[in-house]
Design a protein around this motif. Structure first.
Motif, PDB file in Angstrom:
ATOM      1  N   SER A 221      -7.182 -36.187  31.853  1.00  0.00           N
ATOM      2  CA  SER A 221      -7.297 -34.723  31.887  1.00  0.00           C
ATOM      3  C   SER A 221      -6.976 -34.187  33.280  1.00  0.00           C
ATOM      4  O   SER A 221      -7.788 -33.543  33.914  1.00  0.00           O
ATOM      5  N   GLN A 222      -5.799 -34.519  33.763  1.00  0.00           N
ATOM      6  CA  GLN A 222      -5.371 -34.050  35.075  1.00  0.00           C
ATOM      7  C   GLN A 222      -3.841 -34.028  35.112  1.00  0.00           C
ATOM      8  O   GLN A 222      -3.188 -34.511  34.193  1.00  0.00           O
ATOM      9  N   LYS A 223      -3.300 -33.470  36.200  1.00  0.00           N
ATOM     10  CA  LYS A 223      -1.850 -33.328  36.313  1.00  0.00           C
ATOM     11  C   LYS A 223      -1.142 -34.666  36.408  1.00  0.00           C
ATOM     12  O   LYS A 223      -0.045 -34.858  35.905  1.00  0.00           O
ATOM     13  N   TYR A 224      -1.779 -35.629  37.082  1.00  0.00           N
ATOM     14  CA  TYR A 224      -1.228 -36.972  37.223  1.00  0.00           C
ATOM     15  C   TYR A 224      -2.274 -37.982  36.761  1.00  0.00           C
ATOM     16  O   TYR A 224      -3.458 -37.672  36.686  1.00  0.00           O
ATOM     17  N   LEU A 225      -1.828 -39.205  36.486  1.00  0.00           N
ATOM     18  CA  LEU A 225      -2.738 -40.278  36.113  1.00  0.00           C
ATOM     19  C   LEU A 225      -2.846 -41.260  37.274  1.00  0.00           C
ATOM     20  O   LEU A 225      -1.830 -41.736  37.791  1.00  0.00           O
ATOM     21  N   GLU A 226      -4.058 -41.568  37.687  1.00  0.00           N
ATOM     22  CA  GLU A 226      -4.251 -42.497  38.789  1.00  0.00           C
ATOM     23  C   GLU A 226      -4.009 -43.930  38.313  1.00  0.00           C
ATOM     24  O   GLU A 226      -4.652 -44.393  37.362  1.00  0.00           O
ATOM     25  N   THR A 227      -3.087 -44.630  38.968  1.00  0.00           N
ATOM     26  CA  THR A 227      -2.738 -45.990  38.540  1.00  0.00           C
ATOM     27  C   THR A 227      -3.907 -46.955  38.701  1.00  0.00           C
ATOM     28  O   THR A 227      -4.021 -47.916  37.938  1.00  0.00           O
ATOM     29  N   CYS A 228      -4.796 -46.699  39.650  1.00  0.00           N
ATOM     30  CA  CYS A 228      -5.952 -47.581  39.836  1.00  0.00           C
ATOM     31  C   CYS A 228      -6.893 -47.522  38.636  1.00  0.00           C
ATOM     32  O   CYS A 228      -7.597 -48.498  38.332  1.00  0.00           O
ATOM     33  N   LYS A 229      -6.900 -46.371  37.927  1.00  0.00           N
ATOM     34  CA  LYS A 229      -7.710 -46.247  36.704  1.00  0.00           C
ATOM     35  C   LYS A 229      -6.957 -46.804  35.504  1.00  0.00           C
ATOM     36  O   LYS A 229      -7.556 -47.405  34.607  1.00  0.00           O
ATOM     37  N   LEU A 230      -5.634 -46.601  35.485  1.00  0.00           N
ATOM     38  CA  LEU A 230      -4.827 -47.081  34.364  1.00  0.00           C
ATOM     39  C   LEU A 230      -4.851 -48.597  34.264  1.00  0.00           C
ATOM     40  O   LEU A 230      -4.876 -49.166  33.171  1.00  0.00           O
ATOM     41  N   ILE A 231      -4.835 -49.273  35.397  1.00  0.00           N
ATOM     42  CA  ILE A 231      -4.761 -50.735  35.415  1.00  0.00           C
ATOM     43  C   ILE A 231      -6.023 -51.370  34.852  1.00  0.00           C
ATOM     44  O   ILE A 231      -6.026 -52.523  34.427  1.00  0.00           O
ATOM     45  N   GLU A 232      -7.120 -50.602  34.827  1.00  0.00           N
ATOM     46  CA  GLU A 232      -8.389 -51.118  34.304  1.00  0.00           C
ATOM     47  C   GLU A 232      -8.460 -51.036  32.778  1.00  0.00           C
ATOM     48  O   GLU A 232      -9.352 -51.629  32.164  1.00  0.00           O
ATOM     49  N   LEU A 233      -7.525 -50.299  32.163  1.00  0.00           N
ATOM     50  CA  LEU A 233      -7.553 -50.098  30.714  1.00  0.00           C
ATOM     51  C   LEU A 233      -6.902 -51.259  29.977  1.00  0.00           C
ATOM     52  O   LEU A 233      -6.026 -51.942  30.498  1.00  0.00           O
ATOM     53  N   SER A 234      -7.328 -51.458  28.722  1.00  0.00           N
ATOM     54  CA  SER A 234      -6.591 -52.367  27.842  1.00  0.00           C
ATOM     55  C   SER A 234      -5.246 -51.727  27.530  1.00  0.00           C
ATOM     56  O   SER A 234      -5.072 -50.511  27.711  1.00  0.00           O
ATOM     57  N   LYS A 235      -4.295 -52.496  27.029  1.00  0.00           N
ATOM     58  CA  LYS A 235      -2.976 -51.943  26.740  1.00  0.00           C
ATOM     59  C   LYS A 235      -3.055 -50.905  25.619  1.00  0.00           C
ATOM     60  O   LYS A 235      -2.307 -49.917  25.626  1.00  0.00           O
ATOM     61  N   GLU A 236      -3.950 -51.106  24.669  1.00  0.00           N
ATOM     62  CA  GLU A 236      -4.120 -50.117  23.592  1.00  0.00           C
ATOM     63  C   GLU A 236      -4.622 -48.793  24.151  1.00  0.00           C
ATOM     64  O   GLU A 236      -4.127 -47.726  23.803  1.00  0.00           O
ATOM     65  N   ASN A 237      -5.632 -48.866  25.026  1.00  0.00           N
ATOM     66  CA  ASN A 237      -6.169 -47.642  25.609  1.00  0.00           C
ATOM     67  C   ASN A 237      -5.191 -47.007  26.601  1.00  0.00           C
ATOM     68  O   ASN A 237      -5.169 -45.785  26.759  1.00  0.00           O
ATOM     69  N   LEU A 238      -4.378 -47.836  27.254  1.00  0.00           N
ATOM     70  CA  LEU A 238      -3.341 -47.303  28.140  1.00  0.00           C
ATOM     71  C   LEU A 238      -2.341 -46.485  27.327  1.00  0.00           C
ATOM     72  O   LEU A 238      -1.944 -45.387  27.723  1.00  0.00           O
ATOM     73  N   GLN A 239      -1.941 -47.000  26.167  1.00  0.00           N
ATOM     74  CA  GLN A 239      -1.010 -46.282  25.304  1.00  0.00           C
ATOM     75  C   GLN A 239      -1.633 -44.992  24.799  1.00  0.00           C
ATOM     76  O   GLN A 239      -0.992 -43.929  24.816  1.00  0.00           O
ATOM     77  N   LEU A 240      -2.882 -45.036  24.383  1.00  0.00           N
ATOM     78  CA  LEU A 240      -3.578 -43.844  23.906  1.00  0.00           C
ATOM     79  C   LEU A 240      -3.706 -42.816  25.025  1.00  0.00           C
ATOM     80  O   LEU A 240      -3.524 -41.611  24.809  1.00  0.00           O
ATOM     81  N   CYS A 241      -3.968 -43.299  26.232  1.00  0.00           N
ATOM     82  CA  CYS A 241      -4.118 -42.419  27.385  1.00  0.00           C
ATOM     83  C   CYS A 241      -2.803 -41.705  27.708  1.00  0.00           C
ATOM     84  O   CYS A 241      -2.773 -40.496  27.926  1.00  0.00           O
TER      85      CYS A 241
END
Length: 321
Positions: A221-241
């Motif tokens: 819920s922001q203009k950009y996605l922080e890669t440090c948060k993205l890397i912590e997600l599973s691939k399924e949740n990364l895709q959903l995000c």
């Protein structure tokens, strides 16, 4: 009788293709004495479109309904369905803002909902919402689908019983397209029990999806996605995000599992990366953020693209808009 469940104190824009669904909704709005105008998009892809536009003009004039028409011409090398969806929704938002109307009506029905879900299942992808949502918001404009509880045949019967004029897009009968194939060979043959089971399955999946989306809310819920948060997600949740992030920015882009695998690897390298799609969308990793941007049409010819790359990567001397 079909119940629209709409607020008569509100103003509406009816997105009207002149097909039976939107013309059924047009007639219901007239009979219900709702305050509305009509917006029609002409893509100039079919010979019948010019005649349909004239019929729609006449019907709106006879009923003293203001009609707005927008012409688009599809560029070469783009996905037709994705391009058409993007330009029409962008136009509806612009028109709504210009007219200071907060609500746009879309005449999707229960068959459309089920078709969309079956396509989603067939592609086995991750989506932010299964089927079609009754209400979505793009920027500050609400898009409402008041006919989702009614079958296609209900709307056709209404049109025929009340002598409502409409046109047919005969390309919808071409079963080489997946949606048309599902519509003609599966959806119309479903029993009431089969329909009920599918709708219940959609409900359960969306309830589960909503929980996952709430957990990811602080990430996308922001203009950009922080890669440090993205890397912590599973691939399924990364895709959903990423899908929800694109929805938030009103950008249409198909996100495959292959792309998510590539993105996941790129994030881990912590290197800068840029890529441009054929329809002018830039994807970028820079300074610890992942972002997606839509290039303005008048800026497309100012960007240098490596034509030898099948991925349309931007050359180093190019600039993001």
């Amino acid at each position: 009788m079909i119940n629209l469940n709409l607020n008569k104190k509100e103003k509406y824009i009816l997105a009207c293709s002149y097909g039976p669904d939107s013309m059924c909704l047009f007639d219901l709005l007239i009979k219900g004495k709702f305050n509305f105008c009509v917006a029609h998009v002409n893509y100039h892809l079919r010979q019948e479109e010019s005649e349909e536009v004239e019929d729609l003009k006449r019907i709106c004039k006879d009923n003293k309904i203001k009609l707005y028409i927008k012409d688009f011409y599809m560029p070469l090398g783009v996905n037709e369905e994705g391009w058409a969806r993007e330009v029409r929704y962008k136009y509806f938002v612009e028109l709504a803002n210009e007219l200071k109307i907060n609500n746009v009506l879309i005449a999707h029905n229960e068959d459309d909902l089920i078709e969309t879900f079956l396509i989603q299942k067939k592609r086995r992808g991750i989506v932010s919402y299964y089927g079609l949502n009754k209400e979505i918001q793009i920027e500050n404009v609400k898009f409402l689908r008041p006919l989702l509880n009614y079958k296609k045949e209900d709307l056709l019967k209404y049109c025929n019983n009340y002598n409502v004029h409409y046109g047919f897009d005969f390309s919808n009968f071409d079963t080489k397209y997946l949606r048309n194939n599902l519509r003609r060979n599966i959806v119309v043959k479903l029993t009431n029990t089969e329909r009920h089971n599918l709708l219940n399955e959609i409900k359960i999946l969306n309830e589960k999806n909503l929980l996952n989306i709430e957990l990811l809310r602080n990430v996308f819920s922001q203009k950009y996605l922080e890669t440090c948060k993205l890397i912590e997600l599973s691939k399924e949740n990364l895709q959903l995000c990423v899908i929800n992030y694109l929805n938030y920015k009103n950008i249409y882009l198909e996100i495959s599992k292959g792309f998510i695998n590539e993105l996941y690897s790129l994030i881990r390298t912590k290197k800068s990366w840029h890529k441009i799609t054929q329809n002018g969308i830039i994807l970028s990793i820079d300074y610890g953020y992942f972002g997606v941007y839509k290039i303005k049409e008048d800026s497309l010819n100012k960007i240098t693209i490596n034509k030898n790359s099948s991925k349309f990567e931007i050359l180093k001397n190019s600039r993001n808009p």
